[in-house]
Design a protein around this motif. Sequence first.
Motif, mmCIF file in Angstrom:
data_model
loop_
_atom_site.group_PDB
_atom_site.id
_atom_site.type_symbol
_atom_site.label_atom_id
_atom_site.label_comp_id
_atom_site.label_asym_id
_atom_site.label_seq_id
_atom_site.Cartn_x
_atom_site.Cartn_y
_atom_site.Cartn_z
ATOM 1 N N LEU A 1 0.833 -1.209 0.000
ATOM 2 C CA LEU A 1 0.000 0.000 0.000
ATOM 3 C C LEU A 1 0.868 1.259 0.000
ATOM 4 O O LEU A 1 0.561 2.232 -0.695
ATOM 5 N N GLU A 2 1.943 1.242 0.807
ATOM 6 C CA GLU A 2 2.836 2.396 0.851
ATOM 7 C C GLU A 2 3.522 2.605 -0.502
ATOM 8 O O GLU A 2 3.638 3.737 -0.988
ATOM 9 N N THR A 3 3.946 1.496 -1.130
ATOM 10 C CA THR A 3 4.554 1.597 -2.461
ATOM 11 C C THR A 3 3.549 2.130 -3.466
ATOM 12 O O THR A 3 3.882 2.966 -4.324
ATOM 13 N N TYR A 4 2.316 1.654 -3.367
ATOM 14 C CA TYR A 4 1.272 2.129 -4.289
ATOM 15 C C TYR A 4 1.020 3.619 -4.106
ATOM 16 O O TYR A 4 0.877 4.353 -5.093
ATOM 17 N N ARG A 5 0.981 4.077 -2.846
ATOM 18 C CA ARG A 5 0.751 5.503 -2.609
ATOM 19 C C ARG A 5 1.872 6.348 -3.221
ATOM 20 O O ARG A 5 1.620 7.403 -3.815
ATOM 21 N N GLN A 6 3.116 5.896 -3.053
ATOM 22 C CA GLN A 6 4.236 6.643 -3.614
ATOM 23 C C GLN A 6 4.160 6.700 -5.144
ATOM 24 O O GLN A 6 4.346 7.763 -5.746
#
Length: 238
Positions: free
Chosen positions: A93-98
């Motif tokens: 999720l954090e990678t997707y947000r970035q």
Amino acid sequence: MSPLRKKSLIKTKKSAIKAQGPLTPPKKSFDFNDFRRSFESLDTQNSGSWPLPVKVTVLLLIVVFIAAMAWALPISSKIDEIKASESEQQTLLETYRQKESRARHLNTYKAQVAQMDIEFNTLLDQLPKETRVSELVEGINMTGVGSNIRFQDISVEPEIENEFFIEQPIRIAALGEYHQFGSFISGLAALPRIITMHDFEVSNPQPTLEAIPELNLILQTKTYRSKEVTPDEEAADD
């Protein structure tokens, strides 16, 4: 008493007995010692003859044991897998947000990169096409003479090729005083060529209080020239 009255009394008593129902024995309280002794006298070859409390207790122990084994073996491992999956989910999720943020600002980034590329090319165009080492060394020498320092050595070192430009290192060794070195450094900065200074060292070989000491200066300078682009490199860029 007349016979009719006797019959009436007898019927009344029978009705009262029927209404009360059969007499039940009083409930026996739980005795732990009897319960323990029932375990000690069990016939392992004939489990059907065991008392009901013993059967219920053994059944509950089997159920608890099965539940504990199910928790200790497959369920606990599944819980670990779930926790690992949750941690991986947070990372994804954090990678997707970035990446989503980068995608939303992609056009802005492209415009900034294009502007930086224009400014960088403008700076590269300001670099000379040739180093002209002899002219640069002459300028350094004249600056040193004007600052009243005495050169011990001016060494032109091999060029260092970078991606977009070429560095020309020049090592300077000189003798002088603090204020003379300051004047010399200011004079180098005022030269028409781009010159940067690195790894300078000032030392006092003969400390004394009787006179102003003469110091040693070791200075690494670099000048730059633009890198000529060959037709093969231009074709690769295209």
